[in-house]
Design a protein around this motif. Structure first.
Motif, short mmCIF file in Angstrom:
data_model
loop_
_atom_site.label_atom_id
_atom_site.label_comp_id
_atom_site.label_asym_id
_atom_site.label_seq_id
_atom_site.Cartn_x
_atom_site.Cartn_y
_atom_site.Cartn_z
N ILE A 104 0.84 -1.19 0.00
CA ILE A 104 0.00 0.00 0.00
C ILE A 104 0.88 1.25 0.00
CG2 ILE A 104 -1.65 1.33 1.40
CD1 ILE A 104 -2.92 -1.30 2.22
N ASP A 105 0.51 2.21 -0.87
CA ASP A 105 1.20 3.50 -0.98
C ASP A 105 2.66 3.36 -1.38
OD1 ASP A 105 -1.08 4.91 -0.38
OD2 ASP A 105 -0.62 5.09 1.75
N SER A 106 2.95 2.36 -2.20
CA SER A 106 4.33 2.16 -2.66
C SER A 106 4.31 1.48 -4.02
CB SER A 106 5.11 1.30 -1.66
OG SER A 106 6.40 0.99 -2.15
N ASP A 107 5.30 1.78 -4.83
CA ASP A 107 5.48 1.07 -6.10
C ASP A 107 6.31 -0.20 -5.91
OD1 ASP A 107 4.07 3.00 -7.53
OD2 ASP A 107 5.88 4.22 -7.86
N ASP A 108 6.88 -0.38 -4.72
CA ASP A 108 7.64 -1.59 -4.43
C ASP A 108 6.69 -2.76 -4.18
OD1 ASP A 108 10.06 -0.24 -4.59
OD2 ASP A 108 10.03 0.28 -2.46
N ARG A 109 7.26 -3.94 -4.18
CA ARG A 109 6.48 -5.16 -3.90
C ARG A 109 7.21 -5.97 -2.83
NH1 ARG A 109 2.39 -5.87 -7.63
NH2 ARG A 109 2.08 -8.04 -7.00
N TYR A 110 6.45 -6.81 -2.15
CA TYR A 110 7.01 -7.71 -1.14
C TYR A 110 7.14 -9.07 -1.81
CZ TYR A 110 7.51 -10.22 3.32
OH TYR A 110 7.96 -11.00 4.37
N TYR A 111 8.37 -9.52 -2.01
CA TYR A 111 8.62 -10.78 -2.70
C TYR A 111 8.62 -11.93 -1.70
CZ TYR A 111 9.40 -8.22 -6.94
OH TYR A 111 9.22 -7.42 -8.05
N LEU A 112 7.83 -12.95 -2.02
CA LEU A 112 7.58 -14.04 -1.09
C LEU A 112 8.68 -15.10 -1.17
CD1 LEU A 112 3.75 -14.51 -1.70
CD2 LEU A 112 4.88 -13.14 0.05
N ARG A 113 9.08 -15.55 0.00
CA ARG A 113 10.07 -16.62 0.10
C ARG A 113 9.41 -17.92 0.53
NH1 ARG A 113 13.58 -18.33 4.45
NH2 ARG A 113 15.45 -19.34 3.60
N ARG A 114 8.76 -17.90 1.69
CA ARG A 114 8.04 -19.06 2.20
C ARG A 114 6.74 -18.59 2.84
NH1 ARG A 114 12.64 -21.77 5.94
NH2 ARG A 114 12.58 -19.63 6.73
N VAL A 115 5.78 -19.51 2.93
CA VAL A 115 4.49 -19.19 3.56
C VAL A 115 4.19 -20.24 4.61
CG1 VAL A 115 2.02 -18.84 3.20
CG2 VAL A 115 3.66 -18.08 1.46
N PHE A 116 4.08 -19.79 5.85
CA PHE A 116 3.74 -20.67 6.97
C PHE A 116 2.33 -20.30 7.48
CE2 PHE A 116 8.38 -20.20 7.08
CZ PHE A 116 8.78 -21.54 7.08
N CYS A 117 1.66 -21.26 8.04
CA CYS A 117 0.32 -21.05 8.59
C CYS A 117 0.24 -21.66 9.98
CB CYS A 117 -0.75 -21.69 7.71
SG CYS A 117 -0.70 -21.20 5.96
N VAL A 118 -0.47 -20.97 10.87
CA VAL A 118 -0.66 -21.46 12.24
C VAL A 118 -2.00 -22.20 12.31
CG1 VAL A 118 -0.76 -20.83 14.67
CG2 VAL A 118 0.56 -19.43 13.08
N GLY A 119 -2.00 -23.38 12.89
CA GLY A 119 -3.24 -24.12 13.06
C GLY A 119 -3.89 -23.84 14.41
N ARG A 120 -5.20 -23.73 14.41
CA ARG A 120 -6.00 -23.66 15.65
C ARG A 120 -5.55 -22.56 16.60
NH1 ARG A 120 -5.37 -30.15 16.63
NH2 ARG A 120 -6.22 -30.80 14.61
N ASN A 121 -5.52 -21.34 16.10
CA ASN A 121 -5.05 -20.23 16.93
C ASN A 121 -6.19 -19.43 17.54
OD1 ASN A 121 -3.10 -18.72 18.21
ND2 ASN A 121 -2.74 -17.36 16.47
N TYR A 122 -7.41 -19.87 17.36
CA TYR A 122 -8.57 -19.29 18.04
C TYR A 122 -9.32 -20.44 18.73
CZ TYR A 122 -7.99 -14.94 15.38
OH TYR A 122 -7.49 -13.78 14.83
N ALA A 123 -9.60 -20.28 20.01
CA ALA A 123 -10.20 -21.37 20.78
C ALA A 123 -11.54 -21.80 20.19
CB ALA A 123 -10.37 -20.95 22.23
N ASP A 124 -12.37 -20.82 19.75
CA ASP A 124 -13.68 -21.19 19.25
C ASP A 124 -13.57 -21.99 17.95
OD1 ASP A 124 -12.78 -19.04 17.77
OD2 ASP A 124 -14.57 -17.80 18.06
N HIS A 125 -12.58 -21.66 17.11
CA HIS A 125 -12.39 -22.43 15.88
C HIS A 125 -11.86 -23.82 16.19
CE1 HIS A 125 -11.34 -23.65 11.89
NE2 HIS A 125 -10.03 -23.61 12.12
N ALA A 126 -10.94 -23.94 17.12
CA ALA A 126 -10.43 -25.26 17.50
C ALA A 126 -11.57 -26.15 17.98
CB ALA A 126 -9.37 -25.13 18.58
N ARG A 127 -12.45 -25.57 18.78
CA ARG A 127 -13.57 -26.37 19.31
C ARG A 127 -14.56 -26.76 18.22
NH1 ARG A 127 -13.18 -22.29 23.57
NH2 ARG A 127 -12.09 -23.20 25.35
#
Length: 244
Positions: free
Chosen positions: A22-45
């Motif tokens: 946002i507000d830039s002509d630059d870009r964020y180049y991706l290397r790796r993508v990690f995801c966290v599992g079950r980080n909200y109690a209501d979703h885990a349940r």
């Protein structure tokens, strides 16, 4: 006989996956993508798990599964604000999440120092082939392909922490065809962003370009071709797309 060049069929090097800033002509180049599992109690349940018994755990998506949904992926025929329904599933689920972009690398990062390693934030959806995931879990097999398929990480542009700070609260929301499906808050995360960054850095050395999807609140469910999906994280960004 000349040796076969494995790249002979490639006319040019592949473009590194990236997200706009946002507000830039630059870009964020991706290397790796990690995801966290079950980080909200209501979703885990709602998935039948006990959030009080598990430390954070992580899974991965390919970097090129993540894309800016308002740009589309023209080279693969994906128009702006469209997400293709993937093959090999009859139960595609949405999971709206805060996304963290790492800007300074490190390993064994302390919780107290973790936010100094965060460059910025976005809002993304962890699309999941739930039927494949459930089958793999039942058979005690890896469920990589339930999470790591093509175009499974539609995302907003990223915004720098230098501009907005490091939000610890804010509504995480998603609607399908105008009906509210998810409505949670960052303050309800079991593990805060600093705790997530610190924990992940104990397993891998984080580097600039690493992206972390930080988990989803309750209300996940199925979407089908033709659905109009809107979602976001207040103060970070929002996205919209049609399933095609």
């Amino acid at each position: 006989m000349h040796p076969i060049n494995p790249l002979s069929a490639v006319s040019s090097p592949p473009t590194a996956p990236s997200l706009p800033i946002i507000d830039s002509d630059d870009r964020y180049y991706l290397r790796r993508v990690f995801c966290v599992g079950r980080n909200y109690a209501d979703h885990a349940r709602e998935l039948g798990n006990d959030p009080d018994r598990e430390p954070p755990f992580f899974f991965a998506k390919p970097a090129d599964a993540v894309f800016a949904v308002d740009e589309g992926v023209p080279e693969f025929g994906i128009a702006p604000h469209e997400v293709p329904y993937p093959p090999q599933t009859a139960n595609l689920h949405y999971e709206m999440e805060l996304v963290v972009a790492i800007g300074a690398g490190g390993s064994d990062i302390t919780v107290a120092d973790a936010l100094s390693h965060v460059w910025g934030y976005g809002a993304g959806i962890d699309l999941t082939r739930r039927d494949l995931q459930d089958e793999a879990k039942a058979l005690k097999r890896p469920w990589d392909l339930s999470k790591g398929f093509d175009f499974s990480g539609p995302c907003t542009p990223l915004v720098a922490a230098a501009r907005i700070g490091h939000p610890a609260a804010g509504t995480v929301w998603l609607s399908v065809d105008g009906d509210s499906r998810q409505h949670g808050d960052l303050a309800d995360q079991i593990w805060s962003v600093p705790e997530v960054v610190a924990s992940l850095s104990s397993f891998v050395t984080l580097r600039p370009g690493d992206l972390i999807f930080t988990g989803t609140p309750a209300g996940v469910g199925a979407i089908v071709t033709g659905n109009e999906v809107r979602g976001g994280v207040d103060g970070i960004g929002e996205l919209s797309f049609r399933v095609v």
